[in-house]
Design a protein around this motif. Sequence first.
Motif: not given
Ligand SMILES: *Cc1c(COP(=O)(O)O)cnc(C)c1O
Length: 400
Positions: A102, A105, A134, A224, A226
């Motif tokens: 988060s 981002v 998300y 993103d 992540v």
């Molecule tokens: C999980 C996730 C986040 C947030 O990551 P955290 O480490 O939980 O704060 C942001 N973007 C995407 C696409 C995610 O799947």
Amino acid sequence: MIWRPYQQMKKMPSPVEIEDAEGVYLYTKDGRRLIDSISSWWAVIHGYKHPTLTSAIVEQAKRFSHVMLAGTSHRPVELLSSKLESFLPKDLNYCFFSDSGSVAVEVALKMALQYCVNLGRANRRKILSLKNGYHGDTFAAMEASDFAEYHYILDARGETRRGVAIPAETDALEEAFDRNGDEFNCLIVEPLLQCAGGMRTYDLAFLSRARELCDQYDVPLIFDEVATGFGRTGNRFVSDLVQPDVLCLGKALSGGYIGGAATIANEKIFGAFYDDDPRKALMHGPTFMGNPLFCAASLASISLFESENYLEKIANIERITRREIGDFQDDRVRETRILGGVVCLETRDASVLDGYREFALDRGVFARPFLNYLYAAVPYVIEEEELVRVLDCMKEWFSR
Ligand SMILES: *Cc1c(COP(=O)(O)O)cnc(C)c1O
């Protein structure tokens, strides 16, 4: 009391007590051995208690576990930064470390906004993003997300959203740029696969067109990754196929061993900050950024990723998944989606999945369906027989 995530505490089922973990298995206090079918929220790609990762952390802990990154530097963070420079495509070379996805981002959104401000375009107020996106649970991340079931509290702020969310379709994208192209300070997407929004996939052509339009309007393009990074879609990174200006990594970056994330910018973005003017600097600095244990774990994780031929393992996971569940049909299932190391059965109604968690526990599988999505995102080290067990469990739920 522990206040749990995403949970109406009054109705919470009791959590599974974990005492030990190894490979794809979680060992519970009451003596059960469970396959972790979701890799601890997508992160534990190498499985638990991997000796390489554990010893990287232990060895670093014997020296120092943390030192701030303002005014000091250390080998693990320098090695990780240069590793990412060479590991990531093109000129994604400027790594800003932080503590979670988060925050990565948040930093990306701040970079994009300030990129525009530094270039004298302070009127670019809007964030362009995708329906069902998300990007995390902090406020700017929520604003860029489109996830009403989770982020309903945003409405209480009573502000008009600065985000514009469009479907991941080229027509909608072109129309949005036609109408507001000069007002966007960024386009942020989960490339190719939207995870928390329901494991939805879309076309690479959308991203190619997004790249063109972002170039044309000079709008920073943020990927993103992540969740999608490190092989989850079957690609190493989607950024290998289409390059963003800013890339967010988290979750599997440290192999899921220690929290930590990175926001990596390209030359163009970094260049807009590099100046004599102090007000053009990026004002951000999480206390635990570049934590040495996290950096040591991440370096070990990346070198495993390179040496163990994971892309082949992931292709194999996808192949087995398609074979076992690709043409699964049931009246209660709206759609089955498979991409790389992810499978999702979207049910027509969320209540269809009531009780699945316990059903799976009884079959030696830890799962966490949410809303109307029953999914698996297994560790890449899973054996065929174990993967089949996870998929059988999903199918058997519908044949009761
Ligand atoms: C999980 C996730 C986040 C947030 O990551 P955290 O480490 O939980 O704060 C942001 N973007 C995407 C696409 C995610 O799947």
